[in-house]
Each structure stands twice: as structure tokens, then as C-alpha cells.
Design an enzyme around this catalytic site. Structure first.
Site, PDB file in Angstrom:
ATOM      1  N   LYS A  24       0.846  -1.210   0.000  1.00  0.00           N
ATOM      2  CA  LYS A  24       0.000   0.000   0.000  1.00  0.00           C
ATOM      3  C   LYS A  24       0.874   1.250   0.000  1.00  0.00           C
ATOM      4  CE  LYS A  24      -1.478   1.567   4.137  1.00  0.00           C
ATOM      5  NZ  LYS A  24      -1.239   2.973   4.490  1.00  0.00           N
ATOM      6  N   ASN A  25       1.934   1.249   0.821  1.00  0.00           N
ATOM      7  CA  ASN A  25       2.737   2.464   0.986  1.00  0.00           C
ATOM      8  C   ASN A  25       3.741   2.688  -0.138  1.00  0.00           C
ATOM      9  OD1 ASN A  25       1.268   3.043   3.234  1.00  0.00           O
ATOM     10  ND2 ASN A  25       2.835   2.465   4.710  1.00  0.00           N
ATOM     11  N   ASP A 306       5.574   0.354  12.002  1.00  0.00           N
ATOM     12  CA  ASP A 306       4.336  -0.255  11.486  1.00  0.00           C
ATOM     13  C   ASP A 306       4.185  -1.714  11.893  1.00  0.00           C
ATOM     14  OD1 ASP A 306       4.151   1.566   8.324  1.00  0.00           O
ATOM     15  OD2 ASP A 306       3.747   2.117  10.395  1.00  0.00           O
ATOM     16  N   ARG A 399      -8.337  -0.542   5.428  1.00  0.00           N
ATOM     17  CA  ARG A 399      -7.554   0.507   4.778  1.00  0.00           C
ATOM     18  C   ARG A 399      -6.275  -0.049   4.175  1.00  0.00           C
ATOM     19  NH1 ARG A 399      -5.575   4.432   8.520  1.00  0.00           N
ATOM     20  NH2 ARG A 399      -4.542   5.128   6.627  1.00  0.00           N
TER      21      ARG A 399
HETATM   22  C1  EPZ Z   1       4.716   6.883   6.529  1.00  0.00           C
HETATM   23  O1  EPZ Z   1       3.980   7.885   7.206  1.00  0.00           O
HETATM   24  C2  EPZ Z   1       3.788   5.679   6.427  1.00  0.00           C
HETATM   25  N1  EPZ Z   1       2.596   6.042   5.662  1.00  0.00           N
HETATM   26  C3  EPZ Z   1       3.376   5.229   7.833  1.00  0.00           C
HETATM   27  O2  EPZ Z   1       2.619   4.044   7.675  1.00  0.00           O
HETATM   28  C4  EPZ Z   1       4.637   4.904   8.642  1.00  0.00           C
HETATM   29  O3  EPZ Z   1       4.252   4.587   9.963  1.00  0.00           O
HETATM   30  C5  EPZ Z   1       5.578   6.115   8.646  1.00  0.00           C
HETATM   31  O4  EPZ Z   1       5.877   6.515   7.291  1.00  0.00           O
HETATM   32  C6  EPZ Z   1       6.888   5.820   9.355  1.00  0.00           C
HETATM   33  O5  EPZ Z   1       7.516   4.728   8.743  1.00  0.00           O
HETATM   34  C7  EPZ Z   1       2.671   6.083   4.311  1.00  0.00           C
HETATM   35  O6  EPZ Z   1       3.703   5.810   3.713  1.00  0.00           O
HETATM   36  C8  EPZ Z   1       1.407   6.453   3.581  1.00  0.00           C
HETATM   37  P1  EPZ Z   1       6.882  10.217   8.543  1.00  0.00           P
HETATM   38  P2  EPZ Z   1       4.536   9.400   7.234  1.00  0.00           P
HETATM   39  O7  EPZ Z   1       6.707  11.466   7.781  1.00  0.00           O
HETATM   40  O8  EPZ Z   1       5.308   9.672   6.026  1.00  0.00           O
HETATM   41  C9  EPZ Z   1       7.565  13.531  11.877  1.00  0.00           C
HETATM   42  C10 EPZ Z   1       0.785   2.620   7.958  1.00  0.00           C
HETATM   43  O9  EPZ Z   1       0.460   1.997   8.967  1.00  0.00           O
HETATM   44  N2  EPZ Z   1       7.419  14.481  10.770  1.00  0.00           N
HETATM   45  O10 EPZ Z   1       8.028   9.320   8.220  1.00  0.00           O
HETATM   46  O11 EPZ Z   1       3.406  10.257   7.613  1.00  0.00           O
HETATM   47  C11 EPZ Z   1       6.232  12.835  12.156  1.00  0.00           C
HETATM   48  O12 EPZ Z   1       5.458  13.632  13.039  1.00  0.00           O
HETATM   49  C12 EPZ Z   1       1.222   4.056   8.079  1.00  0.00           C
HETATM   50  O13 EPZ Z   1       0.839   2.134   6.789  1.00  0.00           O
HETATM   51  C13 EPZ Z   1       7.602  15.844  11.033  1.00  0.00           C
HETATM   52  O14 EPZ Z   1       7.889  16.245  12.153  1.00  0.00           O
HETATM   53  O15 EPZ Z   1       5.556   9.335   8.454  1.00  0.00           O
HETATM   54  C14 EPZ Z   1       6.634  11.521  12.745  1.00  0.00           C
HETATM   55  O16 EPZ Z   1       6.864  11.692  14.142  1.00  0.00           O
HETATM   56  C15 EPZ Z   1       1.009   4.601   9.478  1.00  0.00           C
HETATM   57  N3  EPZ Z   1       7.430  16.729  10.009  1.00  0.00           N
HETATM   58  C16 EPZ Z   1       7.964  11.213  12.061  1.00  0.00           C
HETATM   59  O17 EPZ Z   1       8.413  12.447  11.477  1.00  0.00           O
HETATM   60  C17 EPZ Z   1       7.093  16.315   8.729  1.00  0.00           C
HETATM   61  O18 EPZ Z   1       6.955  17.166   7.829  1.00  0.00           O
HETATM   62  C18 EPZ Z   1       7.859  10.179  10.965  1.00  0.00           C
HETATM   63  O19 EPZ Z   1       6.857  10.609  10.085  1.00  0.00           O
HETATM   64  C19 EPZ Z   1       6.917  14.929   8.490  1.00  0.00           C
HETATM   65  C20 EPZ Z   1       7.097  14.034   9.517  1.00  0.00           C
END
Ligand code: EPZ
Length: 420
Positions: A24-25, A306, A399
Site C-alpha cells: 500500500k505504501n 508499522d 484501509r
Molecule cells: C509513513 O507515514 C507511512 N505512511 C506510515 O505508515 C509509517 O508509519 C511512517 O511513514 C513511518 O515509517 C505512508 O507511507 C502512507 P513520517 P509518514 O513522515 O510519512 C515527523 C501505515 O500503517 N514528521 O516518516 O506520515 C512525524 O510527526 C502508516 O501504513 C515531522 O515532524 O511518516 C513523525 O513523528 C502509518 N514533520 C515522524 O516524522 C514532517 O513534515 C515520521 O513521520 C513529516 C514528519
């Protein structure tokens, strides 16, 4: 289905083979990448899950012609009619933010409501916006929506303050059509990003540094279409691997990219799980009395956040006290209180949980899924609980797991997807 819930009658001992679906991701950013070209794009191994259906709807609203049949998605976006994602769509899912970069790169304008997605903690997008603004985008946030416009984006040298998966994906997609060279530093290394880069290269993008934290992207004038097959879902594979490692289960997981699961495999070996690893499949059989373990989540290639809820479920059946620490999201333990309703013995501290294994028999109950991966962990636990369990808010499971109830029934589980 309105108000779907999962019905389980346990305990179930699972035996057999399960085929992993597409990731999915990886599918979500690859579908968003199709915005970058007027030509036809064909993506294979697309999982039929709710988040994909939402991305398909968003792309159709932009003006795309799309067909999705048996995992093959054919898409052409000759002209962008309406580069807008309304709140009712965007609020359901995180990946809406992934359309911002490509819309600006292709079209110079985008209006995307603030992304939703799993309620697992802060889902900030400041890195996405900071990078796009540095590339020349004028971005205004009012109420619940992001409105952005630009001339042609310009290449930048940008260092991510922290590793972000979709942040990296968004800026890669913005940079491939930008003027000049972009250097992105401290990028995420998740396999889904390498998949996106491979697809973009197949479309004619000029990207160097795949699988490294620093990427160099030379903007090109336009991109062609492509035929591309998405990688298999490492998180789905890891979920079934952990399920197979639970007592009295014996599974073969097929269609696995072994390199994407090295952190989980080493943890399972550490606690004594016997694994038979082949080229693209893993045989696992669970037993009682395995050693307790300690796990801390971190960006790839470390242990994935995840799989945190799912390994917590697995830890319930180990000897002694295990420890699982969540270092990426600040609200990703909502499954703990639900597992306790089944009789599990867990203690939640600030950002880690202590899991007391093999305490007493688990008993079925009514539970509520909070997010996608928590819902899978509750299914795993309920399958080993005696009696009937209902897991409400089962939309969360739909989802991101393709036909999980069906795949589990094929392994001998007494499980049904029902609606109230
Ligand atoms: C991706 O989310 C995945 N989703 C998530 O999978 C996964 O848990 C996550 O990466 C971490 O591996 C998709 O790919 C659609 P991040 P993402 O940006 O990109 C902080 C699932 O279960 N951050 O890597 O949203 C953020 O708050 C889902 O399939 C900032 O501070 O995660 C978090 O604490 C859940 N500013 C950390 O970084 C930003 O601009 C990691 O977030 C972006 C992120």
C-alpha cells in the site's frame, strides 16, 4: 459496508500458505507519480484496499481516467481539470499530502485539505511545506486546507531535519520536473522510496543515490508513461510472520522480499523462533516457551513502527517480560488498552510498554480498532483468545490489508467481516 466489525471465534490454530499482496505504501506514492505525466501509466500488484480506492477517487477528481482490475491499475491524466482534494476525502487518509508535490510540479497549483490518516500521533507536514516553499511554491494554510501555487519549481539543496517517508517522497516528486538540480539530504530509506525512484527512472527521471540518505535529482522537462510493478508489502508480510510465530501456528508466507524484513527476522531469531527462509518465502512455526525480547522502533533499516503493535501481540506469548519502545509516533499504543480487555497483562509507560507473557488464558471480548496496524494486532491476539471477539471500527483494517479475513479463513481461522 457501514460500521463493519470483525467477528472471531477463538482459539484458532492456523496452518497453511499465505500470499503477500502489493505494498500500500508503495502504491500510494506511485499512483501520485502518475500526475507528473500526460502519458499512460500502468501499475501492477496494486492491493485492493480502502486507501488505494481513496487515491483512485482523488486522481479521478483531478481529471484522470483510471481502471483498476485484479491488481492492475491503468491511468492517464491528459489534462488536470480540478487540482483540488476536498476535506471529506483528504481527512480520511494521510497520503493526500502526496499529491501536493506532483500537482505543483505538473500544474503549478494545488488545493489539498490537511491530511488525516491513522490517529497514531502528530502527523506534521512542516518538512513537506518547507521544502516546497524553498523550491518556490507560495503556500497558504487557512482553516483546514493547503493552497499552493508556483511558476516552475526550482532545484534546492535541502536537508530533512528528521527522517520523513512521505516528506522524502513528496520532494522527490516535486524535484523531478523542477528547474536545475535538487539535492535532498537525510532522506528516508524505506523500500517504498526505492520503489518510487525506480518507477520515476522508468518514466525518464534523472535521480542518483537510490538507497542512500542523499539523493541528487536533475530536473527534466517532461516524463513519459511507464509499466511498473509495485513491491510486495513488507508490513503485511511481517504481520503474517509474527502470526505464524505464535503458539500452535505453522505458516508459509510467499512473495516476500526477504531484505525488507531483516530487522524483524533478526528479532525472531533472537527469541528462538525457527524460520526456514527461501528466496522469496519464509516458513515459520510457533511454539510456547520462547525467550522474551526488547524492541525499539526507528526508521528503516531498523525495526519498523508499522510492526510495533503486531510484535506486541506476539510478545504476549513469550516467557517473562518483553519491552517494546515506540520512538517515531507519540500515540501509537492505543492497542494496549484493547488487548487488556482480552486479559493480556501489559503495562504502559511514557513511550514503551512492558508485556508480561503467557500469564493466563485470553478470553474473547468486544474491542475497538484505533488505527490500521493496531487493528491487525487485535485480530492476531483475538485469534488466540477463547470464545467470541468483535473488533469494531474494522474500516481501519480494510484501509491497508487486502482481504485479511479471507486470507485468515484459508488458514483455518473462524473469522468473518460483518456489519452492524
Ligand atoms: C509513513 O507515514 C507511512 N505512511 C506510515 O505508515 C509509517 O508509519 C511512517 O511513514 C513511518 O515509517 C505512508 O507511507 C502512507 P513520517 P509518514 O513522515 O510519512 C515527523 C501505515 O500503517 N514528521 O516518516 O506520515 C512525524 O510527526 C502508516 O501504513 C515531522 O515532524 O511518516 C513523525 O513523528 C502509518 N514533520 C515522524 O516524522 C514532517 O513534515 C515520521 O513521520 C513529516 C514528519
Amino acid at each position: 459496508m457501514n460500521n463493519p466489525y470483525i467477528y472471531i471465534k477463538g482459539p484458532c490454530n492456523l496452518k497453511g500458505t499465505v500470499e503477500v499482496s502489493g505494498a500500500k505504501n508503495a502504491a500510494l506514492p506511485c499512483m501520485a507519480t502518475a500526475i507528473l505525466t500526460k502519458s499512460n501509466v500502468c501499475l501492477k500488484n496494486i492491493p485492493e484496499v480502502e486507501d488505494i480506492k481513496i487515491m483512485k477517487k482523488a486522481l479521478e477528481d483531478f481529471g484522470a481516467l483510471i481502471s483498476l482490475d485484479k491488481g492492475t491499475l491503468s491511468l492517464s491524466l491528459k489534462e488536470i481539470i480540478k487540482p483540488v482534494i476536498p476535506t471529506e476525502l483528504s481527512s480520511k487518509w494521510r497520503a493526500s499530502i502526496l499529491t501536493l508535490g506532483p500537482l505543483l510540479a505538473r500544474n503549478g497549483y494545488a488545493k489539498v485539505s490537511m491530511p488525516g490518516g491513522c490517529p497514531i500521533g502528530d502527523r506534521k507536514i512542516n518538512f513537506h511545506l518547507e521544502g516546497l516553499r524553498l523550491m518556490g511554491a507560495d503556500i497558504n494554510i487557512n482553516m483546514n486546507s493547503i493552497e499552493a501555487q508556483c511558476q516552475r519549481l526550482k532545484g534546492i539543496d535541502y536537508t530533512f531535519p528528521d527522517v520523513s517517508v512521505t516528506g522524502t517522497e513528496n520532494l522527490i516528486m516535486a524535484a523531478v520536473l523542477a528547474e536545475g538540480k535538487t539535492i535532498l539530504r537525510n532522506c528516508a530509506l524505506e523500500p517504498e522510496i526505492a520503489d518510487l525512484i525506480e518507477m520515476l527512472k522508468a518514466m525518464g527521471a534523472n535521480i542518483r543515490g537510490k538507497d542512500s540518505r542523499n539523493l541528487e535529482i536533475e530536473g527534466v522537462k517532461e516524463l513519459q508513461g511507464c509499466n511498473y510493478r509495485i513491491i510486495s508489502d513488507r508490513i503485511e508480510a511481517g504481520t503474517y510472520l509474527l502470526l505464524g510465530a505464535m503458539p500452535d501456528n505453522e505458516l508459509e508466507i510467499k512473495g516476500v522480499n526477504i531484505n525488507h524484513l531483516s530487522s524483524l527476522i533478526s528479532v525472531l531469531k533472537e527469541c528462538g523462533v525457527s524460520l526456514d527462509i527461501d528466496k522469496d518465502s519464509i516458513k515459520v512455526c510457533g511454539k510456547v516457551g520462547l525467550n522474551s525480547i526488547n524492541v525499539t522502533t526507528a526508521p528503516f533499516p531498523s525495526f519498523p513502527t508499522d510492526l510495533q503493535a503486531q510484535i506486541t501481540a506476539f510478545m504476549l506469548f513469550l516467557k517473562g517480560v518483553s519491552r517494546v519502545e515506540e520512538k517515531i509516533f507519540n500515540n501509537r499504543f492505543q492497542h494496549i488498552k484493547e488487548m487488556k480487555k482480552l486479559g493480556a497483562d501489559l503495562e504502559l509507560k511514557e513511550n514503551f510498554a512492558l508485556v508480561k507473557g503467557v500469564v493466563k488464558e485470553l478470553k474473547g471480548n468486544c474491542l475497538k480498532a484505533s488505527d490500521l496496524r493496531a487493528s491487525a494486532a487485535l485480530v492476531m491476539t483475538a485469534l488466540k483468545a477463547k470464545g467470541e471477539t468483535r473488533i469494531y471500527n474494522a474500516y481501519q483494517l480494510l484501509r491497508g490489508y487486502e482481504n485479511m479475513p479471507g486470507k485468515l479463513r484459508a488458514l483455518g481461522a473462524d473469522i468473518l467481516l460483518k456489519e452492524e
